[in-house]
Design a protein around this motif. Structure first.
Motif, PDB file in Angstrom:
ATOM      1  N   ASP A  77      23.007  33.459 -41.103  1.00  0.00           N
ATOM      2  CA  ASP A  77      22.071  33.629 -39.994  1.00  0.00           C
ATOM      3  C   ASP A  77      22.564  32.768 -38.842  1.00  0.00           C
TER       4      ASP A  77
ATOM      5  N   ILE B 114      16.526  28.803 -39.894  1.00  0.00           N
ATOM      6  CA  ILE B 114      16.363  29.832 -40.929  1.00  0.00           C
ATOM      7  C   ILE B 114      17.235  29.486 -42.135  1.00  0.00           C
TER       8      ILE B 114
ATOM      9  N   ASP C  52      21.476  38.114 -42.135  1.00  0.00           N
ATOM     10  CA  ASP C  52      20.727  38.478 -40.944  1.00  0.00           C
ATOM     11  C   ASP C  52      21.422  39.685 -40.321  1.00  0.00           C
TER      12      ASP C  52
ATOM     13  N   THR D 263      15.779  40.103 -41.552  1.00  0.00           N
ATOM     14  CA  THR D 263      15.805  40.235 -40.099  1.00  0.00           C
ATOM     15  C   THR D 263      14.427  40.046 -39.483  1.00  0.00           C
ATOM     16  N   ALA D 264      14.436  39.666 -38.218  1.00  0.00           N
ATOM     17  CA  ALA D 264      13.206  39.584 -37.436  1.00  0.00           C
ATOM     18  C   ALA D 264      13.276  40.576 -36.284  1.00  0.00           C
ATOM     19  N   HIS D 265      14.328  40.471 -35.482  1.00  0.00           N
ATOM     20  CA  HIS D 265      14.445  41.280 -34.272  1.00  0.00           C
ATOM     21  C   HIS D 265      14.850  42.723 -34.559  1.00  0.00           C
TER      22      HIS D 265
ATOM     23  N   VAL E  32      13.815  44.610 -37.161  1.00  0.00           N
ATOM     24  CA  VAL E  32      12.925  45.266 -38.109  1.00  0.00           C
ATOM     25  C   VAL E  32      12.508  46.602 -37.500  1.00  0.00           C
TER      26      VAL E  32
ATOM     27  N   PRO F   5      11.794  41.498 -43.952  1.00  0.00           N
ATOM     28  CA  PRO F   5      11.451  40.914 -42.662  1.00  0.00           C
ATOM     29  C   PRO F   5      11.383  39.393 -42.797  1.00  0.00           C
ATOM     30  N   LYS F   6      11.782  38.681 -41.750  1.00  0.00           N
ATOM     31  CA  LYS F   6      11.737  37.220 -41.811  1.00  0.00           C
ATOM     32  C   LYS F   6      10.321  36.695 -41.991  1.00  0.00           C
ATOM     33  N   GLU F   7       9.315  37.512 -41.652  1.00  0.00           N
ATOM     34  CA  GLU F   7       7.927  37.099 -41.880  1.00  0.00           C
ATOM     35  C   GLU F   7       7.650  36.874 -43.360  1.00  0.00           C
ATOM     36  N   THR F   8       8.477  37.439 -44.241  1.00  0.00           N
ATOM     37  CA  THR F   8       8.284  37.283 -45.684  1.00  0.00           C
ATOM     38  C   THR F   8       9.117  36.132 -46.248  1.00  0.00           C
TER      39      THR F   8
ATOM     40  N   ARG G  69       3.825  47.949 -39.408  1.00  0.00           N
ATOM     41  CA  ARG G  69       4.807  47.612 -38.375  1.00  0.00           C
ATOM     42  C   ARG G  69       5.353  48.859 -37.661  1.00  0.00           C
TER      43      ARG G  69
END
Length: 191
Positions: free
Chosen positions: A23, A28, A65, A89-91, A93, A111-114, A150
């Motif tokens: 990443d 992260i 990432d 990933t975040a951006h 997704v 997702p990075k939220e997880t 999402r």
């Protein structure tokens, strides 16, 4: 023994595994190292160093990432080396990178939220894979609601043929075929 007691005792699937985490965001990487403290985690912050590590290292798993490190190209390289790979990933997704990850042979897309649940998700995904069960089915069972929220409830309708085919072929999807094609244990016996 539960997944939590396995983690606490260091006897889970991840215990002692060599994992490459890639990443461009140092925080992260630090979080991944902290969460996966039962494993040996090697890190890289850019494409070139990650690519070199994939070619020369021996890893049980790669966590890549997508943005900032050319993660989809690294995915091709990891699959070619027989390394099970999870995209994080975040951006990026979106349905397109999710489908690209599947097509290229990733075992999961998170997702990075997880990230807070990374160890539990990886234990479950690798456990499913080791038991011959499709890790993608497990992912959609666990995170299908996240993707629906999402992307919108009808997000699969745009690529209905892909998702219909994918759902019918959990175990022999293109991604699994790509990994098998590059697995020397399978390739050497002419399968």
């Amino acid at each position: 023994m539960t997944a939590e007691s396995n983690h606490l005792s260091g006897k889970g699937i991840l215990a002692g595994k060599r994992i490459l985490a890639v990443d461009d965001e140092n925080d992260i990487l630090e979080t991944i190292v902290d969460i996966l403290d039962m494993a040996e985690v090697d890190t890289a912050r850019d494409y070139d160093s990650a690519s070199a590590k994939i070619r020369t290292g021996r890893y049980d798993l790669a966590i890549l990432d997508i943005m900032g490190v050319d993660g989809l190209t690294l995915l091709d390289e990891a699959v070619a080396m027989g390394i099970p790979t999870v995209m994080l990933t975040a951006h990026a997704v979106n349905p397109e990178t999710l489908m690209a990850s599947i097509r290229k042979g990733a075992i999961s897309y998170l997702p990075k939220e997880t990230l807070i649940d990374l160890d539990d998700l990886l234990e479950a995904l690798l456990g499913a894979q080791a038991a011959g069960k499709p890790p993608w089915k497990l992912l959609f069972d666990r995170l299908g609601g996240y993707f629906d929220e999402r992307f919108g409830p009808d997000w699969k309708a745009k690529d209905e043929t892909f998702w219909s085919d994918f759902s019918r072929n959990w175990q022999v999807g293109r991604g699994i075929q790509a990994r098998l094609k590059n697995d020397p244990r399978v390739r050497d016996i002419g399968v």
